[in-house]
Enzyme design. Structure first.
Site, PDB file in Angstrom:
ATOM      1  N   GLU A 164      -4.536  -4.478 -11.143  1.00  0.00           N
ATOM      2  CA  GLU A 164      -3.277  -4.367 -10.397  1.00  0.00           C
ATOM      3  C   GLU A 164      -3.518  -5.073  -9.084  1.00  0.00           C
ATOM      4  O   GLU A 164      -4.174  -4.548  -8.190  1.00  0.00           O
ATOM      5  CB  GLU A 164      -2.904  -2.896 -10.207  1.00  0.00           C
ATOM      6  CG  GLU A 164      -1.429  -2.703  -9.876  1.00  0.00           C
ATOM      7  CD  GLU A 164      -1.159  -2.644  -8.395  1.00  0.00           C
ATOM      8  OE1 GLU A 164      -0.877  -3.720  -7.816  1.00  0.00           O
ATOM      9  OE2 GLU A 164      -1.219  -1.560  -7.813  1.00  0.00           O
ATOM     10  N   CYS A 188       1.414  -2.230  -2.380  1.00  0.00           N
ATOM     11  CA  CYS A 188       1.536  -3.411  -3.244  1.00  0.00           C
ATOM     12  C   CYS A 188       2.974  -3.643  -3.672  1.00  0.00           C
ATOM     13  O   CYS A 188       3.436  -4.780  -3.725  1.00  0.00           O
ATOM     14  CB  CYS A 188       0.646  -3.244  -4.475  1.00  0.00           C
ATOM     15  SG  CYS A 188      -1.119  -3.295  -4.115  1.00  0.00           S
TER      16      CYS A 188
END
Length: 470
Positions: free
Chosen positions: A243, A277
């Site tokens: 990720e 993020c």
């Protein structure tokens, strides 16, 4: 006098072979703790402990795993304030947000604990039966970042052990304390060696990625580091869940109710001071409502109370570290030099701490650094558009693709536009709303593999087909 934290291998607290390193409070720049600094020989001990524990943990019953994890969840819930204060001290976020991180972490833990791992019957006749089983992989390495140190550790560790794997975690050296506390709590309820943690400043991460006895790595962090992880993992074909960086775009269409959506857009852009993020990193607004949107966001920004996360009333903490602060300073200064308008903020605050106020940048070109690179901090570029096709092209014009959103009065129209965005998750009239039962993952250079839901749990397993003649 600051505290000292050791790391945990095979259920025992271990001192590092190297000199301890300091953990700094980003709000005060004080040393809040020293931390054991391990080396590759101690990583080897952790991997061996995880290997040994895997033999029995991998064949433990699903009910045993669920029970142990729920007990860990109970203890984490009981110690929420203690853990949250560690998060504030090392990461900087305000205490209410840190408490929210712990509470959400407990919810994620309980959901993962409750999940079942299905056995699928692919075919059955009078003479044969074919089943599809899911088996644990072995030793899973978890490398976690500094922005949500407890939450992301839970995302990595809990499904791994729920699936029957054992774990070696390496937290960020900037924020190891709450993760160490989490592993301590888990180890109070699981057999020794099932979850190990090692902290260190140099060599541990590369040692993990190239270790021949680690079967999977789950990594959350930058795209550049993710590429390095992938290269090093090739020798034994480690499974990977990556990720990586995002530069999430939000598109606000003509006719959108600015007063209604501005608070949600601001919250999604400046979540955790923009250090998330999946936060909105680029905002594209139709020219007909551009000025109104800028004004509404400025009003909200001016209401934020910036300061030490432990102080009453503070809702906007510091940037976590000096290097990240410098990136934000550089990108905003580049925008200023390029002719952009700094609507609010735009300079670090004077005094101790890595404080940077919520910053809104208008009249900015789409090729400015603040737009085309992920700033990962409290500065939001607002780009004007007239044609929605141009907005989609600009949104897709980066090499990452984590999340994206479209905001507009016509849900069907907004949904159709959202489907054109090149990202793992799209939102309509919302953004960054993740939940434990819905899979999440990126595309392009934002990584691969998914977390959450059944799909995320099965990432920690290998498929085995069983043919049975009756």
């Amino acid at each position: 006098m600051s505290r000292h934290f050791k790391f945990l291998i095979n259920g025992e607290w271990v001192e590092g072979n190297n000199a301890p390193f300091n953990v700094i409070n980003p709000a005060t720049l004080d040393v809040v703790a020293t931390c054991a600094n391990g080396d590759k020989s101690q990583l080897e001990e952790a991997v061996q402990a995880a290997q040994a524990a895997f033999k029995s943990w991998s064949v433990s019953s699903h009910e045993e795993r669920k029970s142990a994890l729920n007990k860990a969840g109970d203890e984490l819930e009981e110690r929420a304030r203690e853990v949250a204060e560690l998060i504030v001290a090392e990461q900087g976020k305000p205490l209410p947000l840190a408490m929210g991180e712990v509470e959400a972490g407990v919810a994620w833990l309980r959901y993962a604990a409750s999940q079942d791992i299905p056995v699928e019957v692919a075919e059955e006749t009078d003479t044969k039966r074919i089943e599809i089983h899911r088996k644990p992989l072995g030793v899973v390495a978890s490398i976690t970042p500094w922005n949500w140190p407890l939450m992301i550790a839970i995302w990595h560790i809990i499904p791994a052990i729920r699936a029957g794997n054992t774990v070696v975690n390496k937290p960020s050296g900037l924020t190891p304390l709450s993760t160490i506390k989490l592993v301590e709590i888990i180890n109070n309820h699981l057999p020794k060696g099932v979850v190990n943690i090692i902290t260190g400043e140099r060599g541990i991460g590369s040692g993990i990625t190239s270790h021949p006895k680690i079967n999977k790595i789950v990594f959350t962090g930058s795209t550049e580091t993710g590429q390095s992880v992938m290269r090093n993992a090739a020798d034994n074909l480690k499974r990977l869940t990556l990720e990586l960086g995002g530069n999430d775009a939000a598109i606000v269409l003509k006719g959108t109710d600015v007063a209604k959506v501005a608070p949600d857009i601001f919250a999604a852009a400046f979540l955790n001071m923009g250090q998330t993020c999946g936060a909105i990193k680029r905002l594209y607004v139709h020219e007909s409502i551009y000025d109104d949107m800028c004004a509404a966001l400025v009003a909200i920004a001016n209401e934020q109370v910036v300061g030490n996360g432990m102080d009453e009333g503070v809702n906007f903490g510091p940037v976590q570290n000096k290097d990240q602060l410098q990136i934000i300073v550089d990108y905003v200064e580049d925008a200023r030099k390029g002719g952009a308008t700094i609507l609010t903020g735009g300079q670090p605050l004077e005094g101790a701490g890595y404080f940077y106020p919520p910053t809104l940048v208008a009249d900015i070109a789409n090729d400015a650094l603040l737009v085309k690179e992920e700033q990962f901090g409290p500065a939001l570029p607002i780009v004007k558009f007239s044609d929605v096709n141009d907005a989609v092209d600009m949104a897709n014009g980066v090499d990452v693709g984590l999340d994206g959103s479209v905001w507009g009065p016509d849900t069907a129209e907004a949904t159709a536009i959202a489907s054109r965005l090149e990202c793992g998750t799209t939102f309509v009239n919302t953004h960054a709303k993740i939940q434990p039962n819905i899979p999440m993952g990126g595309c392009k250079m934002s990584g691969f593999g998914v977390e959450f839901g059944e799909e995320g749990l099965l990432e920690f397993t290998s498929l085995q087909v069983v043919h049975i003649n009756k």
